[in-house]
Design an enzyme around this catalytic site. Structure first.
Site, PDB file in Angstrom:
ATOM      1  N   ASP A 186       0.838  -1.202   0.000  1.00  9.93           N
ATOM      2  CA  ASP A 186       0.000   0.000   0.000  1.00  9.93           C
ATOM      3  C   ASP A 186       0.877   1.257   0.000  1.00  9.93           C
ATOM      4  O   ASP A 186       2.053   1.208   0.376  1.00  9.93           O
ATOM      5  CB  ASP A 186      -0.880   0.036   1.256  1.00  9.93           C
TER       6      ASP A 186
HETATM    7  N1  URA Z   1      -1.187  -6.010   3.825  1.00  9.92           N
HETATM    8  C1  URA Z   1      -1.684  -4.767   3.890  1.00  9.92           C
HETATM    9  O1  URA Z   1      -2.727  -4.547   4.494  1.00  9.92           O
HETATM   10  N2  URA Z   1      -1.012  -3.791   3.253  1.00  9.92           N
HETATM   11  C2  URA Z   1       0.157  -3.980   2.598  1.00  9.92           C
HETATM   12  O2  URA Z   1       0.740  -3.044   2.055  1.00  9.92           O
HETATM   13  C3  URA Z   1       0.658  -5.289   2.553  1.00  9.92           C
HETATM   14  C4  URA Z   1      -0.030  -6.281   3.176  1.00  9.92           C
END
Ligand code: URA
Length: 242
Positions: free
Chosen positions: A106
């Site tokens: 993310d």
């Molecule tokens: N899980 C998440 O919630 N976000 C990420 O960036 C990676 C794994």
């Protein structure tokens, strides 16, 4: 290198498809048909597949220490992408659109991102069938109690999913800072897992994928090519090393 591995990589075939061609007598080494799949080839061997010269495709493989504020996409109208952190020469050489991200993070998640031009290798890393472990350091809003820890480790139902999550591992660094290892990669999985036990992820950092740990010498935004051993550490069943 084994002949089946060479044919698989040079002709962009699966290991099974490459083995079939070899067994059918369609592959020659230095002018002679070789039908042993495990035959060891030398670096300067002249190899032909169906009478065509075969050569290894030179692919690129890197690890990046992703900072916050960058998204894992090839392009985006609103945000900077991880490819904006890459040298223009690399982007030119591999043509930006052919570079792929093996497991996205993310925009606000930091840490280990693998980037490659090799689609087969990307598949090895990310295919759910391979259950490649991914480890995250998770900072939580509230301490995690042992009841919630057990639920998260044994599998939890996430909103909108058909099945509970696969077993995971949690290791405490502090009452609200944990190392979490998961073997799948559902959308926003880590954040959703902690939301499901009424907690909230404040900071998320991925430090390991498979056997590969983020290089501590890489500052945020820095990247480096993977070593051959690191690339080959992602050989999975059906892609035996050799
Ligand atoms: N899980 C998440 O919630 N976000 C990420 O960036 C990676 C794994």
């Amino acid at each position: 290198m084994r002949l089946d591995k060479f044919v698989s990589h040079s002709c962009q075939l699966t290991r099974k498809e490459a083995q079939k061609k070899i067994k059918l007598g369609l592959v020659s080494v230095a002018g002679k048909v070789v039908n042993q799949i495990a035959y060891q080839i030398a670096a300067d061997d002249d190899i032909k597949v169906e009478n065509q010269e075969a050569a290894l495709v030179q692919h690129g493989y890197w690890m990046l220490n992703k900072p916050t504020g960058f998204i894992c996409a090839n392009s985006d109208p609103h945000h900077r992408t991880v490819f904006d952190l890459f040298d223009k020469n690399i982007k030119g050489k591999y043509q930006k659109k052919t570079l792929q991200i093996a497991g996205r993070l993310d925009i606000d998640t930091t840490g280990l991102v693998l980037i490659t031009s090799d689609g087969q290798w990307n598949h090895c890393v990310t295919s759910p069938n391979n259950q490649c472990p991914k480890s995250y350091r998770v900072e939580l809003e509230k301490p995690l109690n042992s009841h919630d820890k057990n639920i998260l480790e044994s599998g939890i139902q996430l909103a909108g999913e058909k099945k509970v999550t696969q077993p995971a591992e949690l290791e405490s660094l502090h009452s609200n800072i944990w190392n979490l290892t998961i073997y799948e990669g559902k959308f926003h999985q880590v954040k959703r897992m902690f939301t499901a036990v009424n907690n909230r992820v404040l900071n998320l950092h991925r430090f390991k994928i498979g056997e590969l740990t983020l290089d501590s010498a890489l500052e945020p935004s820095a990247y480096r090519p993977l070593t051959e051993a690191e690339i080959l550490s992602f050989n999975f069943p059906g892609q035996a090393n050799g």
